[in-house]
Design a protein around this motif. Structure first.
Motif, short mmCIF file in Angstrom:
data_model
loop_
_atom_site.label_atom_id
_atom_site.label_comp_id
_atom_site.label_asym_id
_atom_site.label_seq_id
_atom_site.Cartn_x
_atom_site.Cartn_y
_atom_site.Cartn_z
N GLY A 1 -15.92 15.80 -2.72
CA GLY A 1 -16.24 15.49 -1.39
C GLY A 1 -17.31 16.35 -0.59
N THR B 1 -10.71 10.32 2.79
CA THR B 1 -11.58 9.73 3.66
C THR B 1 -10.75 8.86 4.51
OG1 THR B 1 -12.09 7.95 2.09
CG2 THR B 1 -13.63 9.90 2.40
N GLN C 1 -15.01 11.64 7.06
CA GLN C 1 -14.81 12.35 6.10
C GLN C 1 -14.91 13.78 6.75
OE1 GLN C 1 -16.74 13.31 2.47
NE2 GLN C 1 -14.75 12.78 1.32
#
Lengths: 169, 412, 269
Positions: free
Chosen positions: B343, C28, C56
């Motif tokens: 991420g 997310t 996010q």
């Protein structure tokens, strides 16, 4: 007018000190080392701190000058990058002989922690260095000790003979 | 032997062009008042600047590239060398970014200690700013006074982490150590004295004729220009935008402490000077409150200093010494490094210079795939392009002074 | 056989990864969960193609087409209140998909929100400059060009910013090694002293643990000191296992003498 009678055979002898030219010249040189402000990075801050109120570099006769023409000593304080390298050479060439260089901190010594594409791996690839000073960043006391060591080195040099200019090449 | 033509400069230091009377002056990269390695190429008509090109990169050491080749904990000491005037604030920015990425909760006592370190760093940075700016403008006394106070703070921080300049005092997930015994006492003694010191500086500078001439109505940054150039921190607040990340997007325990956000609508150098001075007072106010908060954690017996997340952060020493599995995990974390989830995260903190952001793109490996350091000084240097034209050459020094740029941060 | 090392990504890799390791994901959430972001996204979607959008770590990420970057940022600035471009840069995905990912990090002070606009461009594809909208992009785009070699159209001053003007290569590409290539290794020597000085100055010492036992200028030889700069002689040589043995041998340990040894002729004896 007062009359002074000097008894040359007593009271500590003659009012004359005998020494060599070497010693006198080196005494002068070593006690008024004017340093060039070459603060490049973090070590430059410690160099400033050593010149400021607490550590007071003026006691050593070391005064920071902003011009290479007026300085005897270049303290390379900080990371030398490849983009900057030509300037250090140019400023070193502008300094008058006799001149000395202290490489302050790991980055200036060997590139230190910055083992990357942009960092010169030691300032001695560009200019001759007299004294290497370890630490990241070295404390102001360390810099003062380095200057004292350099004074010692200068006092051991021959002053009368024309100094052979230090060159890398 | 150097060949005379090899080191020919890009252009000669000063060129006179007889036709339009334009002069090009090269300023830096090794100029005593350039705050590091700033090089300015100034086009001038008489003494007035018509065009300015800041040239940076003389301290580019490739930190972002280093980050891609280092495990997360290994990169922490490198962040020290970004804004080396206030190292802990960089440590903190990076630690916070990774904490957001791996989603751990930091214990309260660690948060209090971190806030203390951050505010001490802010004070150190502002004192340093005052010292150097005053020195550039010619006020040597202020330089000596401000460095004296800065040394007290350095001693305090040295008591905590053992280093004067490059602290590495903050870890991902907390702080490594509790504060030493005499820390709070020393801090309180310093804080009690600080208002007097700030008043001393202001007595020396506020109404000083030279200071006013160099500062007032010089380097005016209008609000639109500051926003467009991405200015943050005191640069933005002096341009009539009341934006402090500590207040607006509170991190750590900044929502629990009371402090004001100084700002000004004058937009000039003098406004920035006043904002910095006022911020020092506010920092002192926050520090007083953190001392009380620390006492509270002692009373509540909250002794945890590191977050509990065995997957990412090593267990406390006692556990490592007694439990085999913790030791194994510790070994893996040290040799291979933690593996944050896949991420990306962009986390901002209010460093003494402005918005310090860390963008981390993790692909699940122990090395970040991309790490972008958003350093406030980069844009504060860029604004010189638009700010300097129209000013005179002595103003350059005072404008560079008040932008408070640090080249470790600009070039990274 | 030598281990295969990919040429398109020379960055450091972990020496060990568990075969069954599946990396977790940063959670997310949908854009609809946040009213402010949902309204912003609707305004963008009304005019432009949005390939993906999600939230996010408290920030919205919007993927757009690279041709729309200027118009989207203009919309964000003028109508949606995102008045500051905090940061922009690129990410190198050339090894994986032959593309650069470009992100624009936006801040709205009135809404106290941050969002990230992203788009992909091909390796040789140029992108439109946003510096007329945000002056901060002027320097960011220069840095991006310097570090990645992505070309930006209509930029006022497209030059390298951090590296020297005559630098070769783009350092943040994954194909560029951390310690630099051949050009980087000799840059300062070539520039100051010329190529002919390479032999005298010598290559960079990149190994931080390097010790040269014959260099008495820079390294001390503990226990076997010679004067600084002197050539170490045979007598100053470092001891081997044999020289350390006492004369006549130690009790129960026989001193090995080569003359006493014999070569075994018959291996099957």
């Amino acid at each position: 007018m007062a009359q002074h009678q000097v008894n040359y055979s007593q009271d500590g002898g003659l009012p004359i000190a005998l020494t060599s030219i070497d010693k006198v010249v080196n005494w002068g040189r070593s006690n008024s080392l004017w340093a060039m402000t070459y603060g490049l990075a973090c070590c430059g801050i410690e160099m400033m701190a050593s010149g400021a109120s607490r550590f007071d570099f003026d006691r050593f006769g070391t005064i920071f000058r902003a011009s290479p023409r007026q300085s005897d000593l270049m303290i390379v304080a900080g990371t030398l990058t490849k983009k900057h390298a030509e300037f250090i050479k140019r400023l070193y060439d502008q300094m008058a002989e006799p001149r000395w260089v202290i490489s302050m901190g790991s980055c200036a010594n060997t590139g230190g922690m910055f083992n990357t594409y942009a960092t010169v791996q030691g300032v001695d690839r560009i200019i001759p260095v007299d004294l290497y000073l370890p630490g990241c960043a070295p404390r102001p006391e360390t810099l003062q000790y380095a200057v004292m060591m350099l004074q010692k080195k200068i006092r051991a040099e021959k002053a009368g003979k024309a100094q052979r200019p230090k060159r890398l090449l | 032997m150097q060949q005379p033509n090899r080191l020919r400069p890009f252009f000669e230091n000063i060129t006179f062009d007889r036709e339009d009377n334009e002069m090009i002056v090269n300023f830096g990269p090794q100029h005593p008042s350039a705050h590091g390695q700033l090089r300015l190429i100034l086009h001038m008509q008489q003494e007035q600047i018509t065009k300015a090109h800041p040239d940076v990169g003389y301290l580019h050491r490739g930190m972002e590239k280093m980050a891609e080749n280092m495990i997360y904990n290994e990169f922490m000491p490198t962040t020290d060398r970004m804004d080396y005037i206030a190292s802990s604030s960089n440590n903190y920015g990076f630690a916070l970014a990774v904490e957001k990425l791996i989603d751990v909760q930091v214990p309260r006592r660690a948060k209090v200690i971190r806030m203390m370190l951050l505010e001490i760093n802010r004070l150190m940075s502002h004192l340093f700013w005052l010292a150097t700016t005053a020195l550039d403008i010619g006020a040597m006394t202020v330089f000596l006074y401000a460095f004296r106070e800065r040394e007290y703070l350095m001693d305090i921080i040295e008591d905590y982490c053992g280093a004067r300049l490059t602290h590495a005092a903050i870890r991902i997930g907390g702080v490594p150590l509790d504060i030493p015994d005499n820390f709070l006492h020393d801090l309180r003694v310093f804080l009690n004295k600080l208002p007097e010191n700030i008043k001393d500086y202001e007595d020396l500078l506020d109404t000083n004729r030279i200071w006013l001439m160099r500062m007032e109505d010089v380097g005016v940054i209008p609000e639109e220009m500051a926003l467009s150039w991405g200015c943050t921190g005191p640069m933005l607040r002096a341009s009539n935008v009341k934006w402090d990340i500590r207040k607006e997007e509170p991190y750590e325990l900044y929502d629990e402490v009371e402090f004001e956000v100084p700002y000004s609508d004058k937009c000039d150098n003098y406004a920035r000077y006043k904002v910095y001075m006022q911020e020092m007072r506010e920092s002192a106010k926050i520090l007083y409150q953190t001392i009380d908060m620390y006492a509270e954690t002692v009373k509540n017996n909250e002794t945890e200093l590191m977050a509990h997340a065995p997957q990412y952060i090593s267990a406390p020493k006692l556990e490592l010494m007694t439990q085999n599995y913790s030791l194994m995990q510790h070994f893996v974390l040290v040799t291979q490094g933690m593996r944050p989830p896949v991420g990306e995260v962009y986390v901002v903190t209010e460093s003494p210079k402005g918005e310090l952001g860390f963008y981390i793109n993790s692909q699940g490996g122990p090395y970040p795939y991309r790490l972008k350091l958003r350093a406030p000084s980069f844009w504060h240097t860029g604004i010189l392009t638009d700010l300097l034209p129209g000013h005179y050459i002595p103003d350059v020094v005072s404008i560079i002074g008040t932008t408070n740029i640090v080249f470790g941060e600009v070039d990274r | 056989m030598r281990a295969y090392k990919p040429k398109d990504d020379v960055q450091k890799k972990s020496y060990y990864t568990d075969r069954y390791w599946i990396a977790p994901q940063v959670p997310t959430s949908k854009v609809e969960d946040d009213a402010v972001f949902a309204a912003d996204l609707a305004a963008i979607k009304a005019k432009f193609d949005v390939s993906d959008a999600y939230i996010q770590v408290e920030q919205m990420v919007v993927y757009i087409k690279p041709e729309d970057n200027y118009a989207v940022l203009e919309l964000l600035r003028d109508e949606l209140g995102y008045t500051q471009l905090s940061e922009m840069s690129a990410i190198d995905w050339i090894a994986k998909q032959g593309q650069f990912e470009i992100f624009y990090q936006m801040l709205s002070m009135s809404k106290r929100k941050r969002l990230r606009i992203k788009c992909f461009i091909d390796e040789k594809q140029a992108i439109e400059s946003v510096s007329p909208l945000f002056r901060s992009a002027d320097w960011s785009e220069r840095e991006m060009y310097d570090m990645f070699g992505t070309i930006v159209n209509n930029h006022p001053y497209m030059k390298r910013i951090l590296m020297p003007d005559d630098w070769e290569g783009h350092p943040l590409r994954k194909t560029y090694p951390l310690q630099g290539d051949e050009f980087a290794a000799w840059y300062e020597v070539d520039r100051i002293y010329g190529k002919e000085a390479r032999a005298i100055i010598g290559p960079e010492i990149r190994d931080s643990a390097e010790v040269d036992r014959l260099d008495t200028e820079r390294f001390s030889r503990l226990g076997f000191e010679v004067p600084m700069g002197a050539e170490p002689k045979a007598a100053d040589a470092e001891p081997t296992v044999e020289t350390l043995q006492e004369e006549g041998g130690v009790f129960l340990v026989e001193k090995f003498d080569e003359a006493d040894g014999h070569i075994i002729e018959d291996r099957k004896r």
